[in-house]
Scaffold this motif. Sequence first.
Motif, PDB file in Angstrom:
ATOM      1  N   ASP A 176      77.578  45.631  75.146  1.00 19.15           N
ATOM      2  CA  ASP A 176      78.898  46.598  75.583  1.00 19.15           C
ATOM      3  C   ASP A 176      78.787  47.815  76.779  1.00 19.15           C
ATOM      4  OD1 ASP A 176      81.836  46.884  76.006  1.00 19.15           O
ATOM      5  OD2 ASP A 176      81.648  47.601  74.946  1.00 19.15           O
ATOM      6  N   HIS A 196      81.949  42.105  74.375  1.00 20.00           N
ATOM      7  CA  HIS A 196      80.670  42.673  74.709  1.00 20.00           C
ATOM      8  C   HIS A 196      81.205  42.102  76.456  1.00 20.00           C
ATOM      9  CE1 HIS A 196      78.996  38.278  73.775  1.00 20.00           C
ATOM     10  NE2 HIS A 196      78.337  38.319  74.661  1.00 20.00           N
ATOM     11  N   ARG A 274      85.871  40.076  78.294  1.00 22.53           N
ATOM     12  CA  ARG A 274      85.346  39.773  77.199  1.00 22.53           C
ATOM     13  C   ARG A 274      84.622  38.961  76.580  1.00 22.53           C
ATOM     14  NH1 ARG A 274      84.559  44.750  75.169  1.00 22.53           N
ATOM     15  NH2 ARG A 274      85.557  47.218  75.805  1.00 22.53           N
TER      16      ARG A 274
END
Length: 290
Positions: A176, A196, A274
């Motif tokens: 991340d 992430h 994400r």
Amino acid sequence: MALALAGTATAVLGGCVTPHRADGDLVDDWPTLPAAQLFMPATDACLPRITAVVQARTYETVACGRSHLAEAVHVGTFTGAAAAGARPEPGSAALRSARAECDQRAREVIGGDWHSARLTMNIALPSVTAWLAGARWYRCDLAETDSIDNTRPVNRVGSLRGAMVGDNPLVHRCFDPKLIDDNLNYMAPVLCTEPHRAEFVGVYVEHDMSWAQFTRASQQVHRRCMALIAVFASVPNNSDLPYRAGSIFYPPSQREWEEGDRGVRCFLWSDDRRLTRSMRGVGPQGLPVI
């Protein structure tokens, strides 16, 4: 009476010894000296410290089950033109060839490319004095690092043999990234099932460019990494690819580059969403155009 007996014994003993007379050759009675042995460090040995030059008087190894900083995975030998002149220095073809041999031997020991994990490679050489005396070896030292961002070696316990086989925490996977404005600050490693925005996809080796050329070739590096992303995610490498993902890349340092390390680490970068799973082999549906 005692003195007379002592004298007699002395005479008898003296009569039993043949006097030594010189034969005119002053060297034939000396034993042959063994040939001088040049120091060579051991391979498959763990090391309490990392150094660019290894000297016999300060050489030290430790058991790999104890805390150590590096592991010698190979000791090679310079041959031919590389062995004929001065000790190879950073930027020389001889040291680049040694680095390539180190990379290959490390791959055999750990079961994969060390660039794909929290590892770093150092090449150690004999001192100039030892080189002049005939030493022609180089040692390949592999060490664990703290992170993809901090490549300073850290102490570890246990051998690195087989470190790339199976589910090893050293291997790069998902991250991340933390940004300051639009600049990457550092890559925080996370499980691929956690939210992430980046994932390690592989390494490409830059054979042709100098360091100066490489520092001006970010778009070319980006295209090379995007090609790896396409293969990793099983998506077409076409005009749609930039709308599926971007790239982050980590090159070697200038010193490593000049020593012959040209492995560039590439990461898939998801700016607009994400991810909560690995993008390996997901195909166009798993990594859609946005």
